[in-house]
Design a protein around this motif. Structure first.
Motif, PDB file in Angstrom:
ATOM      1  N   SER A 135       1.088  -1.375  -0.033  1.00 26.78           N
ATOM      2  CA  SER A 135      -0.019   0.057   0.067  1.00 26.78           C
ATOM      3  C   SER A 135       1.019   1.267  -0.077  1.00 26.78           C
ATOM      4  O   SER A 135       0.389   2.230   0.456  1.00 26.78           O
ATOM      5  N   PHE A 136       1.977   1.137  -0.598  1.00 29.85           N
ATOM      6  CA  PHE A 136       2.958   2.298  -0.462  1.00 29.85           C
ATOM      7  C   PHE A 136       2.515   3.546  -1.278  1.00 29.85           C
ATOM      8  O   PHE A 136       2.855   4.513  -1.187  1.00 29.85           O
ATOM      9  N   ALA A 141       0.710   9.087  -2.054  1.00 27.03           N
ATOM     10  CA  ALA A 141      -0.372   9.994  -2.560  1.00 27.03           C
ATOM     11  C   ALA A 141      -1.247  10.373  -1.585  1.00 27.03           C
ATOM     12  O   ALA A 141      -2.153  11.218  -1.768  1.00 27.03           O
ATOM     13  N   GLN A 142      -1.222  10.407  -0.276  1.00 25.10           N
ATOM     14  CA  GLN A 142      -2.124  10.890   0.661  1.00 25.10           C
ATOM     15  C   GLN A 142      -3.290   9.852   0.598  1.00 25.10           C
ATOM     16  O   GLN A 142      -4.541  10.875   0.781  1.00 25.10           O
ATOM     17  N   GLY A 143      -3.508   8.789   0.384  1.00 26.31           N
ATOM     18  CA  GLY A 143      -4.851   8.218  -0.048  1.00 26.31           C
ATOM     19  C   GLY A 143      -5.131   6.853   0.724  1.00 26.31           C
ATOM     20  O   GLY A 143      -4.160   6.561   1.828  1.00 26.31           O
ATOM     21  N   GLU A 144      -6.020   6.027   0.526  1.00 27.59           N
ATOM     22  CA  GLU A 144      -6.561   5.061   1.363  1.00 27.59           C
ATOM     23  C   GLU A 144      -6.881   3.645   0.486  1.00 27.59           C
ATOM     24  O   GLU A 144      -7.219   2.869   0.918  1.00 27.59           O
ATOM     25  N   GLY A 145      -6.925   4.105  -0.799  1.00 33.74           N
ATOM     26  CA  GLY A 145      -7.441   3.051  -1.665  1.00 33.74           C
ATOM     27  C   GLY A 145      -6.523   1.755  -1.777  1.00 33.74           C
ATOM     28  O   GLY A 145      -7.383   0.676  -1.800  1.00 33.74           O
ATOM     29  N   SER A 146      -5.304   1.788  -1.769  1.00 32.36           N
ATOM     30  CA  SER A 146      -4.551   0.498  -1.820  1.00 32.36           C
ATOM     31  C   SER A 146      -4.995  -0.262  -0.239  1.00 32.36           C
ATOM     32  O   SER A 146      -5.202  -1.348  -0.641  1.00 32.36           O
ATOM     33  N   LEU A 150      -6.868  -3.857  -0.135  1.00 31.62           N
ATOM     34  CA  LEU A 150      -6.390  -4.924   0.497  1.00 31.62           C
ATOM     35  C   LEU A 150      -7.390  -5.538   1.344  1.00 31.62           C
ATOM     36  O   LEU A 150      -7.555  -6.963   1.610  1.00 31.62           O
ATOM     37  N   SER A 151      -7.974  -4.834   2.242  1.00 36.77           N
ATOM     38  CA  SER A 151      -8.945  -5.184   3.253  1.00 36.77           C
ATOM     39  C   SER A 151      -9.933  -6.013   2.114  1.00 36.77           C
ATOM     40  O   SER A 151     -10.719  -6.939   2.729  1.00 36.77           O
ATOM     41  N   ALA A 152     -10.655  -5.379   1.284  1.00 30.09           N
ATOM     42  CA  ALA A 152     -11.556  -6.022   0.317  1.00 30.09           C
ATOM     43  C   ALA A 152     -11.251  -7.499  -0.207  1.00 30.09           C
ATOM     44  O   ALA A 152     -11.844  -8.464  -0.259  1.00 30.09           O
ATOM     45  N   ASP A 182      -6.153   8.731  -9.052  1.00 31.52           N
ATOM     46  CA  ASP A 182      -7.494   8.487  -8.419  1.00 31.52           C
ATOM     47  C   ASP A 182      -7.510   7.640  -7.299  1.00 31.52           C
ATOM     48  O   ASP A 182      -7.430   6.429  -7.680  1.00 31.52           O
ATOM     49  N   ASP A 183      -7.874   8.000  -6.237  1.00 31.68           N
ATOM     50  CA  ASP A 183      -8.146   7.033  -4.966  1.00 31.68           C
ATOM     51  C   ASP A 183      -9.400   6.600  -4.928  1.00 31.68           C
ATOM     52  O   ASP A 183     -10.121   6.368  -3.861  1.00 31.68           O
ATOM     53  N   LYS A 184     -10.004   5.856  -6.000  1.00 28.90           N
ATOM     54  CA  LYS A 184     -11.344   5.238  -6.262  1.00 28.90           C
ATOM     55  C   LYS A 184     -11.435   4.178  -5.249  1.00 28.90           C
ATOM     56  O   LYS A 184     -12.646   4.140  -4.621  1.00 28.90           O
ATOM     57  N   PHE A 185     -10.600   3.450  -5.001  1.00 24.74           N
ATOM     58  CA  PHE A 185     -10.666   2.297  -4.202  1.00 24.74           C
ATOM     59  C   PHE A 185     -11.024   2.648  -2.557  1.00 24.74           C
ATOM     60  O   PHE A 185     -11.249   1.607  -2.054  1.00 24.74           O
ATOM     61  N   LYS A 186     -10.582   3.868  -2.373  1.00 23.48           N
ATOM     62  CA  LYS A 186     -11.008   4.264  -0.868  1.00 23.48           C
ATOM     63  C   LYS A 186     -12.668   3.998  -0.678  1.00 23.48           C
ATOM     64  O   LYS A 186     -13.006   3.912   0.466  1.00 23.48           O
ATOM     65  N   ASP A 187     -13.381   4.029  -1.686  1.00 25.65           N
ATOM     66  CA  ASP A 187     -14.792   3.989  -1.342  1.00 25.65           C
ATOM     67  C   ASP A 187     -15.291   2.643  -1.529  1.00 25.65           C
ATOM     68  O   ASP A 187     -15.207   1.837  -2.298  1.00 25.65           O
TER      69      ASP A 187
END
Length: 273
Positions: A135-136, A141-146, A150-152, A182-187
């Motif tokens: 999740s580097f 990029a100051q995100g949460e999507g990775s 991974l949790s999903a 695009d931090d799409k995976f954070k949602d």
């Protein structure tokens, strides 16, 4: 008019004026009390709002909270904190290690070109696959999507290894994979929509609840820590028998094989080694 009547009229007028002044004074007093009361309520409301805002701001984020949460390992895992994810036939003698970050665009290109070949090889018992998630890109990029993806993936693995592989393929597909910025995976909603492409996950209430509840968030952090300690510097990276697998390109350069033909040539040589 007699002096007596004139005096009585003046007295009555003064009495009416006094009474009117008293009534007005009472009204003014009531109005002042109302204004003061409303002002106090307003001050309390503002204070309460500020207090609520401060309280909310001081609360840890979901991922900060996950750092101290209990690790819940998905089914079909082993090792410390369930971070060993190996998929394939027990009879397969060798294991292909795959290091990937869900938001990595090169990983998406790799999966689109090679993913189906790997799935078939694993199904045929050619080798096993050990998956290590990173999740580097979130950190850069100051995100949460990775982390969230991974949790999903953990929630999908809890359903079955097949659901895990198919969901991973869907995440990296040309249809669903976003640009790196695009931090799409954070949602969660975006990940649930992608999961609808996987028969075992479509409408799967248990999978969706695990994702929305963050059941495997801490596991995702532990998986990321495994990557950080691995010494691998980028994704995608492939290893077998501790050696990095790279294809030789026509220009003399070496790198991760990005086509099925390059991959098969590289993996066959590694299996013979």
């Amino acid at each position: 008019m007699s002096k007596r009547n004139s005096q009585a009229a003046k007295t009555a007028a003064r009495e009416r004026l006094r009474a009117e002044r008293e009534r007005q004074a009472k009204k003014d007093k009531v109005r002042r009390q109302v204004i003061v009361g409303v002002s106090i309520v307003g001050v309390l409301a503002v204070a309460g709002g500020v207090g609520w805002a401060v309280m909310q701001a001081s609360k840890p984020s979901a991922w900060e909270a996950a750092e101290t949460a209990k690790v819940v390992a998905p089914a079909n895992t082993s090792g410390k904190n369930g971070t060993t994810v190996v998929i394939g036939e027990d009879s397969a003698k060798k294991t292909l290690e795959m290091y990937e970050d869900p938001r990595c665009p090169i990983c998406a290109t790799f999966e689109q070109g090679v993913g189906k070949t790997i799935e078939k090889d694993v199904e045929d018992g050619k080798y096993k696959v050990k998956f290590v998630g990173a999740s580097f890109i979130d950190n850069a990029a100051q995100g949460e999507g990775s982390k969230n993806a991974l949790s999903a993936l953990g929630a999908a693995l809890n359903v079955s290894p097949e659901a895990f592989l198919q969901f991973k393929s869907a995440l990296y597909s040309a249809e669903h994979h976003p640009e790196e910025s695009d931090d799409k995976f954070k949602d969660d909603s975006a990940l649930i929509e992608i999961a609808n492409d996987v028969p075992e996950l479509k409408g799967n209430a248990k999978f969706e609840k695990a994702l929305e509840d963050g059941t495997y968030d801490r596991w995702a952090l532990e998986m990321s820590a495994v990557f950080q300690k691995s010494g691998v510097e980028g994704t995608p990276t492939l290893k077998m028998d501790g050696k990095k697998l790279e294809a030789e390109f026509p220009d003399g350069q070496k790198g991760t094989p990005m086509t099925a033909e390059q991959f098969t040539k590289t993996i066959d040589a590694a299996l013979k080694g």
